[in-house]
Scaffold this motif. Sequence first.
Motif, short mmCIF file in Angstrom:
data_model
loop_
_atom_site.label_atom_id
_atom_site.label_comp_id
_atom_site.label_asym_id
_atom_site.label_seq_id
_atom_site.Cartn_x
_atom_site.Cartn_y
_atom_site.Cartn_z
N UNK A 204 13.39 48.12 -28.97
CA UNK A 204 14.67 47.70 -28.51
C UNK A 204 14.65 47.21 -27.23
N UNK A 205 14.39 46.11 -26.95
CA UNK A 205 13.98 45.38 -25.52
C UNK A 205 14.64 44.12 -25.51
N UNK A 206 15.63 43.79 -24.68
CA UNK A 206 16.30 42.38 -24.87
C UNK A 206 15.22 41.32 -24.97
N UNK A 207 14.13 41.23 -24.20
CA UNK A 207 13.44 40.07 -24.55
C UNK A 207 12.38 40.09 -25.89
N UNK A 208 12.75 41.01 -26.54
CA UNK A 208 11.99 41.25 -27.95
C UNK A 208 12.82 40.97 -28.92
N UNK A 209 14.21 40.97 -28.57
CA UNK A 209 15.10 40.73 -29.63
C UNK A 209 15.32 39.35 -29.90
N UNK A 210 15.81 38.85 -31.11
CA UNK A 210 16.22 37.58 -31.49
C UNK A 210 17.46 37.34 -30.77
N UNK A 211 17.31 36.03 -29.66
CA UNK A 211 18.49 35.67 -28.98
C UNK A 211 18.95 36.76 -27.98
N UNK A 212 17.95 37.60 -27.86
CA UNK A 212 18.39 39.04 -26.73
C UNK A 212 19.57 40.00 -27.47
N UNK A 213 19.76 39.88 -28.62
CA UNK A 213 20.93 40.50 -29.28
C UNK A 213 20.49 41.17 -30.53
N UNK A 214 20.76 42.43 -30.55
CA UNK A 214 20.34 43.22 -31.56
C UNK A 214 21.05 42.69 -33.01
N UNK A 215 22.15 42.19 -32.61
CA UNK A 215 22.90 41.76 -34.06
C UNK A 215 22.12 40.57 -34.83
N UNK A 216 21.71 39.78 -33.71
CA UNK A 216 21.09 38.63 -34.36
C UNK A 216 19.58 38.93 -34.94
N UNK A 217 18.86 39.76 -34.23
CA UNK A 217 17.77 40.10 -34.56
C UNK A 217 17.90 41.20 -35.85
N UNK A 218 18.88 42.03 -36.10
CA UNK A 218 19.07 42.71 -37.37
C UNK A 218 19.31 41.85 -38.33
#
Length: 345
Positions: free
Chosen positions: A171-185
């Motif tokens: 849970x790091x912004x630069x490791x999440x898709x588009x910097x967003x946990x919603x898009x990443x999930x």
Amino acid sequence: MGRRLILHVGDCKTGSTILQTMLARGDCAPEGLRLFTPGNGNHGGLPLSLGANKATYPARWNGIARRLSEAEWDVAVVSSELFEYSKPERVAEAVNQHFAPLADQISVIAYVRPHVGRLLSQCAESLKLGHETGTLESFVERFLASGRLDFANRLAGWRAAFGDAFHVRPFLRDRLKQGDVRHDFLDFALDGAPYRLTDSGQDDNAALPVPDLALMRMLQARFADKPLDNRVAFGKQFGRLLRELPPTVPAEPLRLPRALYDAIYPQARSDAERLDAEWVAAPCFLADLEAARDRTIDQPQSLRAEDHHGPETLRLMTAWAELLLRQMDDEPKAFGKRLRGADRA
């Protein structure tokens, strides 16, 4: 992509509220896929039925299984950050027993917040909800003693229970898709399928600044002998109101004193090295821990309300708290609904 059931198991303080709100509101519209989540998107009753509320097992699991069997879907999500506190092998047993027809279609995902960020965000949340009325120092001591920062060992238990179906995301912004946990999930859950995401005012569960936390600490201490569910309901709603009314003067977030950082560093470093080696393709947990040293402060921040608010403010808040105390013995569901208001019922 075949039918897929996603079991989202936390961790706490990794955007679970935002994800559950998104799913419950139907903010995501996948192209060519039917996305489904039972109920309000938060399935905390499942892990609680395996622990604190054993009397609700197996009814809670049977209820979710029934909803999954009755609905039409391609991707379904069952989510609760409280699974963090469950024994993975017990969760696997319940999944195999109650979701048996879907056993080979389950993917399990956990987000992990790095060590210092988790400590600070969890302490702030505990102060808000009334789980904690002490100091940051006392919280850190108990958190370490409970093993909550031993991420690698805990995650190994999930892998042992679910094998390759278990996935970890930092849970790091630069490791999440588009910097967003919603898009990443959604990228994970939908296996890369395209979707449209409507931002309809997601719940903001960001940590409160120190003056607000100090006020929360004072109020929750006055409510200490009242039902926990009511203290939690108060903390959630009053915290939301404080976030919606920005401070009139700049206020700092909760920060870790250097002495506390030095105390947790050896254990956190060992764990961060294991996380980087065993769970992520590109190392990040150790780098975050090292960078956190530069964000420490020399002296602890005070969590005494009188060090942040004037006598008249404290007088008025005390009177308000005494009035609220007269309602906090109410049945928790009724109390919580009254605090949420009609627009959030």
